[in-house]
Write an enzyme that holds these catalytic residues in place. Structure first.
Site, PDB file in Angstrom:
ATOM      1  N   GLY A   1     -20.774 -30.511  10.300  1.00  0.00           N
ATOM      2  CA  GLY A   1     -19.325 -30.729  10.031  1.00  0.00           C
ATOM      3  C   GLY A   1     -18.799 -32.261  10.385  1.00  0.00           C
ATOM      4  O   GLY A   1     -19.215 -33.255   9.694  1.00  0.00           O
TER       5      GLY A   1
ATOM      6  N   CYS B   1      -4.897 -18.848   8.949  1.00  0.00           N
ATOM      7  CA  CYS B   1      -3.604 -19.024   8.325  1.00  0.00           C
ATOM      8  C   CYS B   1      -2.723 -17.657   8.619  1.00  0.00           C
ATOM      9  O   CYS B   1      -3.203 -16.800   8.597  1.00  0.00           O
ATOM     10  CB  CYS B   1      -3.680 -19.343   7.134  1.00  0.00           C
ATOM     11  SG  CYS B   1      -4.349 -18.301   5.841  1.00  0.00           S
TER      12      CYS B   1
ATOM     13  N   ASN C   1     -14.517 -22.432  13.399  1.00  0.00           N
ATOM     14  CA  ASN C   1     -13.377 -23.254  12.867  1.00  0.00           C
ATOM     15  C   ASN C   1     -13.311 -24.174  13.978  1.00  0.00           C
ATOM     16  O   ASN C   1     -13.580 -24.014  15.068  1.00  0.00           O
ATOM     17  CB  ASN C   1     -12.311 -22.490  12.331  1.00  0.00           C
ATOM     18  CG  ASN C   1     -11.401 -23.359  11.174  1.00  0.00           C
ATOM     19  OD1 ASN C   1     -11.604 -24.496  11.435  1.00  0.00           O
ATOM     20  ND2 ASN C   1     -11.100 -22.587  10.173  1.00  0.00           N
TER      21      ASN C   1
ATOM     22  N   LYS D   1     -14.732 -17.129   7.321  1.00  0.00           N
ATOM     23  CA  LYS D   1     -14.602 -18.171   8.198  1.00  0.00           C
ATOM     24  C   LYS D   1     -14.155 -17.901   9.430  1.00  0.00           C
ATOM     25  O   LYS D   1     -12.488 -17.693   9.566  1.00  0.00           O
ATOM     26  CB  LYS D   1     -14.029 -19.499   7.709  1.00  0.00           C
ATOM     27  CG  LYS D   1     -14.185 -20.932   8.414  1.00  0.00           C
ATOM     28  CD  LYS D   1     -15.534 -21.421   8.849  1.00  0.00           C
ATOM     29  CE  LYS D   1     -15.260 -22.876   9.699  1.00  0.00           C
ATOM     30  NZ  LYS D   1     -15.283 -23.745   8.795  1.00  0.00           N
TER      31      LYS D   1
ATOM     32  N   LYS E   1     -13.927 -28.082  -0.067  1.00  0.00           N
ATOM     33  CA  LYS E   1     -12.738 -28.263   0.720  1.00  0.00           C
ATOM     34  C   LYS E   1     -11.853 -26.781   0.326  1.00  0.00           C
ATOM     35  O   LYS E   1     -12.329 -26.119  -0.643  1.00  0.00           O
ATOM     36  CB  LYS E   1     -11.792 -29.107   0.463  1.00  0.00           C
ATOM     37  CG  LYS E   1     -12.346 -30.748   0.690  1.00  0.00           C
ATOM     38  CD  LYS E   1     -11.292 -31.435   0.062  1.00  0.00           C
ATOM     39  CE  LYS E   1     -11.944 -33.061   0.160  1.00  0.00           C
ATOM     40  NZ  LYS E   1     -12.074 -33.634   1.628  1.00  0.00           N
TER      41      LYS E   1
ATOM     42  N   GLY F   1     -16.456 -31.669  16.689  1.00  0.00           N
ATOM     43  CA  GLY F   1     -17.359 -32.518  17.183  1.00  0.00           C
ATOM     44  C   GLY F   1     -18.181 -32.158  18.482  1.00  0.00           C
ATOM     45  O   GLY F   1     -18.002 -30.821  18.818  1.00  0.00           O
TER      46      GLY F   1
END
Lengths: 49, 309
Positions: B267, B133, B194, B167, B48, B219
């Site tokens: 994922g 971010c 992501n 990422k 994580k 998904g």
């Protein structure tokens, strides 16, 4: 209690329930029955408060 | 069949990894026992995301189910760097596969402190940089700006010899420019995609469903989109690409490899089936045979060069 849950074994942190003294518990591993006094009900979605 | 791959100098038994935040190796052991270690579903484990200070995460609700996917706004709850190093790292060091630690900071200084915090730990094989971010100094999301991405990787590169995996966020007009910036800065690999920025509305109140207002879609709903970005990026950079986005089967994994990925990550499927990685790996081998291929290298990037966007 109920909460939307992706994994059900403590991995996704999706089923967070707010605690009165800060932070969250995970309903899947710490619930589904919880100590009502420990929960910050004002922050529980749909609690009506 | 030999499914081993080399990824940033790491020799992996097969190309199936986990997406950061979608598999908790410690929680899984607690729930399913140590037998999990005997058939660990991934060839490397991505943690994580860790931040410098502890985070409690976003207000609930944090999850919304969509057709063939889900939106999450978990908010990166974690123990912070020192909590991770003291409590989680010793447990993750016991895993039978290399460990990649995902980190996120809001400034070069924060990222540097995270890199330096794990640099001395031999059990950390690689770092994945979560750049979805804002940089508090510029207010811009690092991974949406090639210049910000380049500056960050250049700042971090001298601080570690461990492989740096960037990422990439899919929420950009041109993922290729950011991927090239990461490569130019000295990244060893990029991983994508992501989650896609997404919103759900509560039909009763017409307010945002998620406590944080918005979240990220993942998904099978995003698989075709992810495959498109992976193909574009893989054709544009020479560093390895870790492809992900809705992979649920060996056929899906093979598609990402054909699009140019060196490795793939499972994922959202891990939430429903924590052993999904093992199934994907087994199915991948069968899918390769069915495609008449005798190795991964026979299919890798097959569609990247021969088609246009």
């Amino acid at each position: 209690m109920e909460a939307p849950m992706a994994c059900g074994f403590g991995a996704c942190f999706g089923c967070a329930v707010p605690l009165a003294d800060g932070g969250y518990l995970r309903l899947c591993v710490d619930g589904p029955v919880v100590n009502a006094a420990a929960i910050e009900t004002a922050l529980v979605p749909g609690s009506g408060h | 069949m030999d499914l081993s791959v080399e990824l940033c100098g790491l020799r992996l038994e097969h190309p199936v990894l986990n997406g950061s935040g979608t598999f908790d190796a410690i929680a899984a052991q607690r729930a399913f026992g140590t037998a999990l270690l005997d058939e660990f579903p991934f060839s490397a484990f991505v943690s994580k995301t860790i931040t410098p200070e502890p985070r409690i995460g976003n207000p609930p609700p944090r999850i919304f189910e969509t057709p063939s996917g889900m939106i999450n706004s978990i908010g990166l709850p974690n123990k912070g760097l020192s909590g991770f190093v003291d409590q989680d790292l010793p447990l993750l060091a016991e895993l039978p596969v290399p460990l990649a630690v995902s980190v996120m900071g809001t400034s070069h200084r924060e990222f540097a402190s995270l890199v330096e915090g794990v640099e001395g730990h031999a059990e950390v094989a690689a770092l994945e940089l979560n750049v979805s971010c804002p940089n508090v100094e510029s207010g811009l999301i690092i991974g949406q700006q090639p210049e910000e991405t380049l500056a960050l990787i250049r700042a971090l590169r001298p601080r570690t010899e461990k492989p740096l995996i960037v990422k990439l966020t899919p929420n950009v007009a041109e993922p290729v420019t950011v991927a090239r910036a990461a490569e130019e800065g000295g990244a060893d690999a990029v991983s994508l995609v992501n989650t896609l920025a997404a919103v759900a509305i509560d039909p009763g109140t017409l307010d945002a469903w998620l406590g944080a207002g918005s979240g990220g879609l993942s998904g099978p709903a995003i698989r075709a989109f992810a495959l498109g970005q992976v193909r574009e990026v893989a054709a544009a950079v020479s560093i390895p690409v870790i492809g992900m986005g809705g992979i649920e089967s060996g056929t899906h994994a093979l598609a990402f490899l054909a699009a140019g990925a060196t490795a793939v990550a499972v994922g959202t499927a891990n939430f429903r089936d924590p052993l999904a990685g093992n199934r994907v790996r087994a199915e991948l081998e069968a899918a390769l045979r069915e495609a008449g291929a005798d190795s991964l290298s026979a299919v890798r990037g097959r569609i990247a060069a021969s088609t246009s966007t």
